[in-house]
Design an enzyme around this catalytic site. Structure first.
Site, PDB file in Angstrom:
ATOM      1  N   PRO A 112      28.184   0.409  23.479  1.00 50.94           N
ATOM      2  CA  PRO A 112      28.902  -0.053  24.348  1.00 50.94           C
ATOM      3  C   PRO A 112      28.744   0.368  26.067  1.00 50.94           C
ATOM      4  CG  PRO A 112      30.290   1.364  23.322  1.00 50.94           C
ATOM      5  CD  PRO A 112      28.977   1.563  22.675  1.00 50.94           C
ATOM      6  N   CYS A 113      27.448  -0.111  26.472  1.00 52.95           N
ATOM      7  CA  CYS A 113      27.434   0.187  27.908  1.00 52.95           C
ATOM      8  C   CYS A 113      28.240  -0.652  28.877  1.00 52.95           C
ATOM      9  CB  CYS A 113      25.881   0.116  28.035  1.00 52.95           C
ATOM     10  SG  CYS A 113      25.088  -1.554  27.744  1.00 52.95           S
TER      11      CYS A 113
END
Length: 174
Positions: free
Chosen positions: A135-136
């Site tokens: 989850p950037c």
């Protein structure tokens, strides 16, 4: 050999890439660095078990659930430093955000360094080849402002809103 399939999401078409066993890529159409970590041509193959597993995960995610990425066979290709950053991204809880500086501090502490460059962390975050699952989108600037996202900041904001993440007033307007 690498394989690909398409997934239709609320944010548009997503391409999944696999080495046959592991997920090696997940990109939005038109995303910056699309396919950048896949070193060979991809052959479309929709029936791989890994694609079924990831599609189920994505269906659950977009339905509002918080599925664990630990259940997925992920194999992002990158340098040891990038992999270290991506591992920290996997530790960010659903619906929460972290800053590039906080990631830098974690890496500096793990490596017993006095300092780690936030810009280097930003480069690693930006080159994450498995969007959403790693989850950037949960990484924000030091002032809470939304910063670059390879898939586009509109998608980043959508994903954070989807997760009901606490965003500063400034970030929500970005």
């Amino acid at each position: 050999m690498f394989y690909s399939t398409q997934y239709s999401s609320p944010l548009g078409v997503i391409t999944l890439a696999s080495d046959g066993t592991h997920l090696v890529g997940l990109w939005f159409d038109g995303q910056k660095y699309f396919g950048g970590t896949v070193t060979q041509p991809m052959e479309e193959k929709n029936d791989l078990p890994v694609f079924h597993t990831v599609t189920n995960w994505l269906n659950r995610y977009f339905a509002g659930e918080s599925p664990s990425a630990a259940s997925l066979p992920l194999a992002p290709n990158g340098t040891d430093f990038r992999k270290e950053v991506w591992q920290i991204l996997l530790e960010i809880p659903y619906g929460e955000v972290i800053t590039y500086g906080q990631i830098s501090e974690k890496i500096a502490a793990r490596r017993s360094l006095a300092h780690m460059s936030s810009q280097a962390v930003g480069g690693a975050v930006g080159h994450n080849p498995i969007s959403i699952i790693i989850p950037c989108h949960r990484v924000v600037g030091s002032n809470g402002k939304l910063t670059g996202y390879a898939g586009g900041t509109d998608k980043k904001l959508w994903l954070l809103n989807h997760e009901h993440a606490e965003l500063s007033h400034k970030a929500a307007r970005s």
